[in-house]
Design a protein around this motif. Structure first.
Motif, PDB file in Angstrom:
ATOM      1  N   GLU A   1       1.123   5.347  -0.025  1.00  0.00           N
ATOM      2  CA  GLU A   1       0.364   6.568   0.252  1.00  0.00           C
ATOM      3  C   GLU A   1       1.294   7.770   0.130  1.00  0.00           C
ATOM      4  O   GLU A   1       2.345   7.817   0.763  1.00  0.00           O
ATOM      5  CB  GLU A   1      -0.229   6.506   1.658  1.00  0.00           C
TER       6      GLU A   1
ATOM      7  N   GLU B   1      -9.949   6.670  -8.922  1.00  0.00           N
ATOM      8  CA  GLU B   1      -8.969   6.776 -10.000  1.00  0.00           C
ATOM      9  C   GLU B   1      -9.081   8.100 -10.739  1.00  0.00           C
ATOM     10  O   GLU B   1      -8.092   8.641 -11.222  1.00  0.00           O
ATOM     11  CB  GLU B   1      -9.152   5.610 -10.968  1.00  0.00           C
TER      12      GLU B   1
ATOM     13  N   SER C   1      -2.476   4.027  -3.346  1.00  0.00           N
ATOM     14  CA  SER C   1      -2.551   2.952  -4.330  1.00  0.00           C
ATOM     15  C   SER C   1      -2.220   1.628  -3.659  1.00  0.00           C
ATOM     16  O   SER C   1      -1.509   1.581  -2.651  1.00  0.00           O
ATOM     17  CB  SER C   1      -1.587   3.210  -5.494  1.00  0.00           C
TER      18      SER C   1
ATOM     19  N   ASP D   1      -2.947  10.484  -1.828  1.00  0.00           N
ATOM     20  CA  ASP D   1      -3.103   9.589  -2.975  1.00  0.00           C
ATOM     21  C   ASP D   1      -2.656   8.201  -2.543  1.00  0.00           C
ATOM     22  O   ASP D   1      -1.495   8.008  -2.169  1.00  0.00           O
ATOM     23  CB  ASP D   1      -2.259  10.062  -4.159  1.00  0.00           C
TER      24      ASP D   1
ATOM     25  N   PRO E   1      -7.426   2.301  -6.370  1.00  0.00           N
ATOM     26  CA  PRO E   1      -6.830   3.435  -5.654  1.00  0.00           C
ATOM     27  C   PRO E   1      -7.861   4.227  -4.860  1.00  0.00           C
ATOM     28  O   PRO E   1      -9.069   4.081  -5.045  1.00  0.00           O
ATOM     29  CB  PRO E   1      -6.237   4.281  -6.781  1.00  0.00           C
TER      30      PRO E   1
ATOM     31  N   ARG F   1       0.874  -1.170   0.000  1.00  0.00           N
ATOM     32  CA  ARG F   1       0.000   0.000   0.000  1.00  0.00           C
ATOM     33  C   ARG F   1       0.911   1.220   0.000  1.00  0.00           C
ATOM     34  O   ARG F   1       1.741   1.385   0.897  1.00  0.00           O
ATOM     35  CB  ARG F   1      -0.895   0.012   1.241  1.00  0.00           C
TER      36      ARG F   1
END
Length: 278
Positions: free
Chosen positions: A101, A154, A120, A118, A126, A99
Motif C-alpha cells: 500500500e 486497475e 496491490s 494505491d 488492485p 499486500r
C-alpha cells in the motif's frame, strides 16, 4: 480458511505457553521517544511494533510483527523541506502473500486532509482507496475519518473512489485528549466509547511530525485511565475498561495493564503492553 487456521494456531500457542523470557519489565530509564511497543496476552508477546526516526527527529520507519508470522514494514518519505509526502506499507502474511500500500498525503493549512491509497496484492486485483479527514476547530485534532474504497481499481484514480465503507468520529477535551470515539463499522452492534485520563505523558506523545501522529489516532497527550463502552442505539453501558500503569522517570509508561469487562462481568480480557524509549 486462513482465519480459521490462524485462530486454531493461536489457541494452541496461548494454551501451551505460560512464560516468555522477553516479558521482563522494561527499564525505567528517562527516555521519551517511543522505540518499541509489545502487546502481551497470557504471558506471550503477541505483537511487537518498532519505531525508527530520521536525523530531523521525524518517524522514518515502523515495523510490526506478530506470533502468527505476519509482518508490516512501513517506510516514510519526506520532501526537501522535511514534509511527509507519502508512506509505503508492505504486509506479509503467514503464507508468504504480500499486500503493498502506497499512501499519498494531501494538505490544507499544514494539516493532512486526504490520503490516496494505491494497493496491490500478490494474489488479487488492485485497489484504489481514499481517506478524508476533518479536524476539531479548537484542538486541531482529527474529529472525523471518512473511508472510501474501490475494488478492482486497475484503471481508477483516487478521485473516482465514491464507495464509502465507514466513518470514525472523535471528540476531544481542551487538553487534546480524545473523550469519545465511534466507528460506524461495528460487526455485532453499534458501539461508542468514552474516556478519562491521567496527567502523565502518552507513549506516542513525541512521535513526529505532529500532523502524522494525529492520523495514528494517537493525538492524546495523556494516558487513558478508564473507558466505558456503550450501545450507540440505546446508550446502554455494555462494558468497561480499566488501566494501570508503571512509569519511567520522565513520566512515560513502561507498562500498561488493560482489563476489559462486559457489563455484568460475564466476559473479561486482560492485556499487557510494554514500552521502551530512545
Amino acid at each position: 480458511m486462513k482465519k480459521l487456521l490462524l485462530f486454531t494456531l493461536s489457541s494452541i500457542i496461548l494454551s501451551c505457553s505460560s512464560e516468555n523470557s522477553d516479558n521482563d519489565s522494561p527499564s525505567a530509564g528517562d527516555g521519551s521517544k517511543i522505540k518499541t511497543i509489545k502487546k502481551i496476552s497470557s504471558g506471550v508477546t503477541e505483537e511487537t511494533t518498532t519505531y525508527e526516526y530520521n536525523s530531523e527527529g521525524n518517524v522514518s520507519s515502523m515495523t510490526f510483527t506478530n506470533i502468527y508470522g505476519e509482518s508490516i514494514e512501513t517506510t516514510y518519505e519526506y520532501d526537501s523541506e522535511n514534509i511527509m509526502v507519502s508512506f509505503t506499507e508492505v504486509e506479509l502474511d503467514a503464507w508468504g502473500d504480500t499486500r503493498t500500500e502506497i499512501d499519498y498525503l494531501e494538505y490544507e493549512n499544514d494539516l493532512v486532509v486526504k490520503i490516496c491509497q494505491d494497493i496491490s496484492y500478490s494474489d488479487d486485483l488492485p485497489e484504489v482507496d481514499r481517506i478524508e479527514f476533518e479536524y476539531d476547530d479548537s484542538t486541531q485534532n482529527v474529529s472525523l475519518f471518512r473511508h472510501f474504497y474501490y475494488e478492482d481499481a486497475e484503471f481508477s484514480d483516487c478521485d473516482d473512489v465514491d464507495n464509502i465503507s465507514n466513518t470514525e468520529t472523535m471528540e476531544f477535551d481542551s487538553n487534546g485528549n480524545m473523550t469519545r470515539y465511534e466507528n460506524s463499522d461495528y460487526f455485532w452492534s453499534p458501539t461508542y466509547l468514552t474516556y478519562s485520563y491521567d496527567d502523565k505523558n502518552h507513549p506516542l506523545k513525541n512521535v513526529k511530525p505532529d500532523y502524522f501522529r494525529k492520523l495514528l489516532g494517537a493525538s492524546s497527550n495523556n494516558n487513558i485511565n478508564a473507558a466505558s463502552e456503550y450501545n450507540s442505539d440505546t446508550d446502554e453501558l455494555t462494558g468497561t475498561i480499566s488501566y494501570e500503569y508503571t512509569y519511567n522517570n520522565s513520566g512515560y509508561p513502561t507498562v500498561m495493564e488493560r482489563t476489559y469487562m462486559t457489563e455484568g462481568g460475564s466476559i473479561s480480557q486482560s492485556l499487557r503492553y510494554e514500552y521502551t524509549y530512545y
